[in-house]
Motif scaffolding. Structure first.
Motif, PDB file in Angstrom:
ATOM      1  N   GLY A 131       8.011  -2.298  -5.187  1.00 44.28           N
ATOM      2  CA  GLY A 131       7.021  -1.316  -6.007  1.00 44.28           C
ATOM      3  C   GLY A 131       7.264  -0.134  -5.923  1.00 44.28           C
ATOM      4  O   GLY A 131       8.728   0.400  -5.705  1.00 44.28           O
ATOM      5  N   ALA A 132       6.568   0.966  -6.216  1.00 38.35           N
ATOM      6  CA  ALA A 132       6.671   2.305  -6.051  1.00 38.35           C
ATOM      7  C   ALA A 132       5.511   2.835  -5.615  1.00 38.35           C
ATOM      8  O   ALA A 132       4.391   2.724  -5.382  1.00 38.35           O
ATOM      9  N   THR A 133       6.079   4.129  -4.791  1.00 36.90           N
ATOM     10  CA  THR A 133       5.000   5.014  -3.919  1.00 36.90           C
ATOM     11  C   THR A 133       5.141   6.498  -4.231  1.00 36.90           C
ATOM     12  O   THR A 133       6.324   6.877  -4.526  1.00 36.90           O
ATOM     13  N   THR A 134       4.021   7.157  -4.572  1.00 36.69           N
ATOM     14  CA  THR A 134       4.224   8.445  -4.723  1.00 36.69           C
ATOM     15  C   THR A 134       3.652   9.034  -3.153  1.00 36.69           C
ATOM     16  O   THR A 134       2.662   8.519  -2.859  1.00 36.69           O
ATOM     17  N   PHE A 135       4.283   9.888  -2.532  1.00 34.59           N
ATOM     18  CA  PHE A 135       3.920  10.492  -1.245  1.00 34.59           C
ATOM     19  C   PHE A 135       4.251  12.076  -0.988  1.00 34.59           C
ATOM     20  O   PHE A 135       5.128  12.560  -1.943  1.00 34.59           O
ATOM     21  N   GLY A 144       6.058  10.788   4.476  1.00 39.22           N
ATOM     22  CA  GLY A 144       4.967  11.516   4.281  1.00 39.22           C
ATOM     23  C   GLY A 144       3.753  10.730   3.906  1.00 39.22           C
ATOM     24  O   GLY A 144       4.060   9.650   3.727  1.00 39.22           O
ATOM     25  N   ASN A 145       2.723  11.271   3.747  1.00 36.61           N
ATOM     26  CA  ASN A 145       1.518  10.681   3.599  1.00 36.61           C
ATOM     27  C   ASN A 145       1.512  10.172   1.914  1.00 36.61           C
ATOM     28  O   ASN A 145       1.631  10.906   1.008  1.00 36.61           O
ATOM     29  N   ILE A 146       0.944   8.766   1.731  1.00 38.88           N
ATOM     30  CA  ILE A 146       0.853   7.992   0.550  1.00 38.88           C
ATOM     31  C   ILE A 146      -0.137   8.530  -0.195  1.00 38.88           C
ATOM     32  O   ILE A 146      -1.386   8.915  -0.029  1.00 38.88           O
ATOM     33  N   LEU A 147       0.114   8.876  -1.575  1.00 38.30           N
ATOM     34  CA  LEU A 147      -0.924   9.279  -2.590  1.00 38.30           C
ATOM     35  C   LEU A 147      -1.202   7.883  -3.212  1.00 38.30           C
ATOM     36  O   LEU A 147      -2.572   7.568  -3.240  1.00 38.30           O
ATOM     37  N   LEU A 148      -0.018   7.267  -3.877  1.00 38.52           N
ATOM     38  CA  LEU A 148      -0.421   6.037  -4.925  1.00 38.52           C
ATOM     39  C   LEU A 148       0.639   5.000  -4.426  1.00 38.52           C
ATOM     40  O   LEU A 148       1.664   5.704  -4.395  1.00 38.52           O
ATOM     41  N   GLN A 149       0.114   3.712  -4.759  1.00 38.52           N
ATOM     42  CA  GLN A 149       1.415   2.829  -4.526  1.00 38.52           C
ATOM     43  C   GLN A 149       1.063   1.708  -5.683  1.00 38.52           C
ATOM     44  O   GLN A 149       0.033   1.376  -6.108  1.00 38.52           O
ATOM     45  N   GLU A 150       2.156   0.898  -6.225  1.00 38.62           N
ATOM     46  CA  GLU A 150       2.065   0.084  -7.215  1.00 38.62           C
ATOM     47  C   GLU A 150       3.046  -0.897  -6.964  1.00 38.62           C
ATOM     48  O   GLU A 150       4.113  -0.687  -6.679  1.00 38.62           O
ATOM     49  N   GLU A 151       2.668  -2.321  -7.032  1.00 40.96           N
ATOM     50  CA  GLU A 151       3.429  -3.631  -6.806  1.00 40.96           C
ATOM     51  C   GLU A 151       3.999  -3.964  -7.859  1.00 40.96           C
ATOM     52  O   GLU A 151       3.288  -4.080  -9.155  1.00 40.96           O
ATOM     53  N   ILE A 152       5.134  -4.586  -7.928  1.00 40.19           N
ATOM     54  CA  ILE A 152       5.647  -5.096  -8.905  1.00 40.19           C
ATOM     55  C   ILE A 152       6.615  -6.357  -8.414  1.00 40.19           C
ATOM     56  O   ILE A 152       7.018  -6.401  -7.300  1.00 40.19           O
ATOM     57  N   GLU A 153       6.584  -7.738  -9.166  1.00 36.39           N
ATOM     58  CA  GLU A 153       7.180  -8.814  -8.858  1.00 36.39           C
ATOM     59  C   GLU A 153       8.688  -8.760  -9.291  1.00 36.39           C
ATOM     60  O   GLU A 153       9.206  -8.075 -10.210  1.00 36.39           O
ATOM     61  N   ILE A 154       9.600  -9.122  -8.423  1.00 34.57           N
ATOM     62  CA  ILE A 154      10.960  -9.130  -8.560  1.00 34.57           C
ATOM     63  C   ILE A 154      11.085 -10.561  -8.987  1.00 34.57           C
ATOM     64  O   ILE A 154      11.017 -11.413  -8.510  1.00 34.57           O
ATOM     65  N   LEU A 155      11.821 -10.642 -10.102  1.00 35.20           N
ATOM     66  CA  LEU A 155      12.255 -11.961 -10.830  1.00 35.20           C
ATOM     67  C   LEU A 155      13.294 -12.823 -10.269  1.00 35.20           C
ATOM     68  O   LEU A 155      14.171 -11.922  -9.527  1.00 35.20           O
ATOM     69  N   PRO A 156      13.243 -14.311 -10.381  1.00 41.79           N
ATOM     70  CA  PRO A 156      14.093 -14.806  -9.496  1.00 41.79           C
ATOM     71  C   PRO A 156      15.744 -14.675  -9.535  1.00 41.79           C
ATOM     72  O   PRO A 156      16.481 -14.619  -8.450  1.00 41.79           O
ATOM     73  N   ALA A 183      -5.094  16.547 -10.116  1.00 40.84           N
ATOM     74  CA  ALA A 183      -5.908  17.802 -10.924  1.00 40.84           C
ATOM     75  C   ALA A 183      -7.583  17.543 -10.853  1.00 40.84           C
ATOM     76  O   ALA A 183      -8.177  18.470 -10.889  1.00 40.84           O
ATOM     77  N   GLU A 184      -7.760  16.087 -10.619  1.00 36.52           N
ATOM     78  CA  GLU A 184      -9.314  15.670 -10.802  1.00 36.52           C
ATOM     79  C   GLU A 184      -9.833  15.583  -9.072  1.00 36.52           C
ATOM     80  O   GLU A 184     -10.885  15.477  -8.916  1.00 36.52           O
ATOM     81  N   ASN A 185      -8.955  15.810  -8.121  1.00 36.36           N
ATOM     82  CA  ASN A 185      -9.114  15.844  -6.754  1.00 36.36           C
ATOM     83  C   ASN A 185      -9.688  14.531  -6.420  1.00 36.36           C
ATOM     84  O   ASN A 185     -10.811  14.427  -5.546  1.00 36.36           O
ATOM     85  N   SER A 186      -9.226  13.597  -7.078  1.00 38.80           N
ATOM     86  CA  SER A 186      -9.914  12.022  -6.725  1.00 38.80           C
ATOM     87  C   SER A 186      -8.861  11.386  -5.686  1.00 38.80           C
ATOM     88  O   SER A 186      -9.171  10.126  -5.648  1.00 38.80           O
ATOM     89  N   LEU A 187      -7.807  11.870  -5.561  1.00 37.78           N
ATOM     90  CA  LEU A 187      -6.874  11.070  -4.462  1.00 37.78           C
ATOM     91  C   LEU A 187      -7.033  11.525  -3.165  1.00 37.78           C
ATOM     92  O   LEU A 187      -7.168  12.701  -2.702  1.00 37.78           O
TER      93      LEU A 187
END
Length: 314
Positions: A131-135, A144-156, A183-187
């Protein structure tokens, strides 16, 4: 928000483009200095610089990030946040400059695969997801501290290059989502989970790309996928009295009982088998030193005396 962007390769350019088309304002782009390369010493500009120039964005190419004049220029831009994608280590005096901090996009699910080659190692290790991480950046690498993470499947049978391209697009969206959240101060930033033995993704050097035919077939297959198309796994062929490097980009494997030593070749005009600990590997795309990349059929057509070909340095 006002964004100052730091990045160099195509992976970073995709994030820069996503920010450019978002509601945020890019006040500057920092990238690597132009380099001369190749026979004609042609000047090469980074993909990030090319996009920035095409879209009339201010470009900065400092040799040293601690240069006082450069730092003063960055302060004057009054960016709210710095965004870093595939760039070099930043000094504290720089990453602490913006009011909201500096965040990085990393192509793994941190804390696993900190380091320079997270995509390669996820495939090499046979992972089924990444996946990918913003931190937020701090003084330690990728900690550093994590902001967002998203997961992705690795194909065979996906290789590192194909996974790179999918993560590049997904990561760009995650960068914009992170900017919107700030910007929205929601994280809410959160510390990375404590893992006793996190998986590492150290920088890959030439000798790290040599194939070990003593391993099992699936491990070898994942290694070749994880190194393809760059930096590319290789083995050494002895053709007559001459030794040449052979890059292998792709192939398949079979599990079978055999009495052959790992690294033994079974090769003729229709067959190219390399025996492993528990079966054999069948290269499909390869490149012999001094030749172009080709499929296995064209490769075999280039030989007549197959009995003079062997693998050395197994």
């Amino acid at each position: 928000m006002k964004i100052l962007f730091f990045g160099t390769p195509e992976f970073a350019k995709t994030s820069l483009e996503a920010i450019y088309h978002s509601n945020h304002e890019i006040v500057g782009v920092v990238t690597v200095a132009d380099k001369a390369s190749g026979r004609g010493q042609k000047i090469n500009e980074s993909p990030v610089k090319i996009f920035a120039v095409q879209n009339n964005l201010s470009v900065f190419q400092p040799e040293k990030l601690r240069n006082p004049e450069f730092l003063e220029e960055m302060r004057k831009l009054e960016a709210d946040v710095f965004v870093v994608v595939a760039f070099r280590m930043m000094p504290k005096i720089l990453f602490e400059m913006p009011r909201l901090g500096t965040f990085n996009l990393h192509a793994s699910l941190l804390p696993d695969y900190r380091g320079a080659a997270p995509i390669n190692y996820a495939v090499i290790n046979g992972e089924t997801k990444t996946g990918a991480t913003t931190f937020f950046i701090n003084e330690k690498i990728d900690e550093g501290n994590i902001l967002l993470q998203e997961e992705i499947e690795i194909l065979p049978n996906e290789n590192a290059g194909q996974l790179h391209d999918r993560l590049m697009v997904m990561g760009a969206k995650l960068v914009v989502k992170t900017l919107d959240g700030l910007a929205e101060n929601s994280l809410k930033e959160k510390p990375q989970p404590t893992v006793e033995h996190p998986k590492n993704a150290f920088k890959i050097f030439k000798e790290d790309t040599r194939i070990n035919w003593n391993l099992d077939s699936e491990t070898i297959h994942n290694f070749i996928r994880g190194m393809s198309p760059y930096p590319c796994a290789f083995t050494t062929l002895k053709i007559g009295d001459e030794e040449k490097s052979l890059k292998i980009f792709s192939g398949s494997f079979e599990i079978s009982d055999h009495q052959k030593s790992p690294g033994t070749l079974e090769i003729d005009k229709n067959t190219f088998k390399i025996f492993t600990k528990d079966g054999y590997y069948l290269p499909q795309e390869l490149q012999l030193e001094g030749k172009k990349r080709m499929n296995v059929k064209d490769f075999l057509n280039g030989f007549r005396e197959f009995e003079n070909i062997s693998i050395v340095g197994v």
